[in-house]
Design a protein around this motif. Sequence first.
Motif, mmCIF file in Angstrom:
data_model
loop_
_atom_site.group_PDB
_atom_site.id
_atom_site.type_symbol
_atom_site.label_atom_id
_atom_site.label_comp_id
_atom_site.label_asym_id
_atom_site.label_seq_id
_atom_site.Cartn_x
_atom_site.Cartn_y
_atom_site.Cartn_z
ATOM 1 N N ASN A 11 -4.426 3.654 0.781
ATOM 2 C CA ASN A 11 -5.449 3.659 1.836
ATOM 3 C C ASN A 11 -5.910 2.244 2.173
ATOM 4 O OD1 ASN A 11 -5.275 6.426 1.812
ATOM 5 N ND2 ASN A 11 -7.122 6.731 0.606
ATOM 6 N N THR A 12 -6.054 1.400 1.164
ATOM 7 C CA THR A 12 -6.476 0.023 1.394
ATOM 8 C C THR A 12 -5.427 -0.740 2.201
ATOM 9 O OG1 THR A 12 -7.723 0.018 -0.670
ATOM 10 C CG2 THR A 12 -7.191 -2.117 0.271
ATOM 11 N N ALA A 13 -4.155 -0.578 1.845
ATOM 12 C CA ALA A 13 -3.085 -1.253 2.574
ATOM 13 C C ALA A 13 -3.049 -0.792 4.032
ATOM 14 C CB ALA A 13 -1.741 -1.000 1.896
ATOM 15 N N LYS A 14 -3.198 0.491 4.252
ATOM 16 C CA LYS A 14 -3.179 1.016 5.625
ATOM 17 C C LYS A 14 -4.390 0.543 6.411
ATOM 18 C CE LYS A 14 -0.156 4.776 4.652
ATOM 19 N NZ LYS A 14 0.875 5.277 5.437
ATOM 20 N N ALA A 15 -5.539 0.404 5.758
ATOM 21 C CA ALA A 15 -6.741 -0.103 6.425
ATOM 22 C C ALA A 15 -6.551 -1.559 6.852
ATOM 23 C CB ALA A 15 -7.941 0.032 5.515
ATOM 24 N N ARG B 40 -11.370 -10.088 1.833
ATOM 25 C CA ARG B 40 -11.051 -10.643 0.516
ATOM 26 C C ARG B 40 -11.138 -9.577 -0.570
ATOM 27 N NH1 ARG B 40 -9.231 -16.074 -0.435
ATOM 28 N NH2 ARG B 40 -9.631 -17.151 1.522
ATOM 29 N N GLY B 41 -12.120 -8.694 -0.490
ATOM 30 C CA GLY B 41 -12.264 -7.614 -1.463
ATOM 31 C C GLY B 41 -11.116 -6.631 -1.398
ATOM 32 N N MET B 42 -10.664 -6.333 -0.177
ATOM 33 C CA MET B 42 -9.527 -5.423 -0.013
ATOM 34 C C MET B 42 -8.264 -6.044 -0.593
ATOM 35 S SD MET B 42 -10.398 -4.148 3.821
ATOM 36 C CE MET B 42 -9.372 -2.715 3.983
ATOM 37 N N ILE B 43 -8.080 -7.336 -0.349
ATOM 38 C CA ILE B 43 -6.912 -8.039 -0.893
ATOM 39 C C ILE B 43 -6.975 -8.043 -2.424
ATOM 40 C CG2 ILE B 43 -5.800 -10.295 -1.109
ATOM 41 C CD1 ILE B 43 -6.589 -10.782 1.823
ATOM 42 N N LYS B 44 -8.156 -8.271 -2.967
ATOM 43 C CA LYS B 44 -8.327 -8.319 -4.431
ATOM 44 C C LYS B 44 -7.910 -7.001 -5.076
ATOM 45 C CE LYS B 44 -10.128 -10.132 -8.209
ATOM 46 N NZ LYS B 44 -9.384 -11.116 -8.951
ATOM 47 N N SER B 45 -8.184 -5.878 -4.403
ATOM 48 C CA SER B 45 -7.866 -4.578 -4.996
ATOM 49 C C SER B 45 -6.369 -4.272 -4.980
ATOM 50 C CB SER B 45 -8.642 -3.466 -4.306
ATOM 51 O OG SER B 45 -8.186 -3.275 -2.999
ATOM 52 N N ILE B 46 -5.613 -4.924 -4.082
ATOM 53 C CA ILE B 46 -4.160 -4.686 -4.042
ATOM 54 C C ILE B 46 -3.386 -5.995 -4.167
ATOM 55 C CG2 ILE B 46 -4.291 -2.520 -2.759
ATOM 56 C CD1 ILE B 46 -3.482 -4.116 -0.242
ATOM 57 N N GLU B 47 -3.940 -6.971 -4.882
ATOM 58 C CA GLU B 47 -3.307 -8.286 -4.964
ATOM 59 C C GLU B 47 -1.934 -8.253 -5.633
ATOM 60 O OE1 GLU B 47 -5.821 -10.951 -7.102
ATOM 61 O OE2 GLU B 47 -5.938 -9.663 -8.852
ATOM 62 N N HIS B 48 -1.647 -7.216 -6.419
ATOM 63 C CA HIS B 48 -0.336 -7.098 -7.055
ATOM 64 C C HIS B 48 0.734 -6.618 -6.071
ATOM 65 C CE1 HIS B 48 -2.369 -3.249 -7.392
ATOM 66 N NE2 HIS B 48 -1.184 -2.674 -7.496
ATOM 67 N N LEU B 49 0.325 -6.216 -4.868
ATOM 68 C CA LEU B 49 1.263 -5.719 -3.862
ATOM 69 C C LEU B 49 1.449 -6.669 -2.681
ATOM 70 C CD1 LEU B 49 -0.067 -2.054 -3.579
ATOM 71 C CD2 LEU B 49 1.863 -2.855 -4.937
#
Length: 59
Positions: free
Chosen positions: A21-25, A44-53
């Motif tokens: 959902n974060t990536a699609k957002a 920045r917060g959204m990136i932090k949650s999926i930084e491994h991707l």
Amino acid sequence: MANLEIKLMKSLIGRKQNHINTAKALGLTKTYKVVTKPDNEAIRGMIKSIEHLVEFKEV
């Protein structure tokens, strides 16, 4: 104001639903797709949650 260039480097298949959902957002729907977003705390917060991707850089 600075912008961030964000690229989805790994597939979303088999990932947790909140990561998908974060990536699609962020507008990242396909692997290696690049989007440009404004540099702010929310992004920045959204990136932090999926930084491994993803990979990102300031533009």
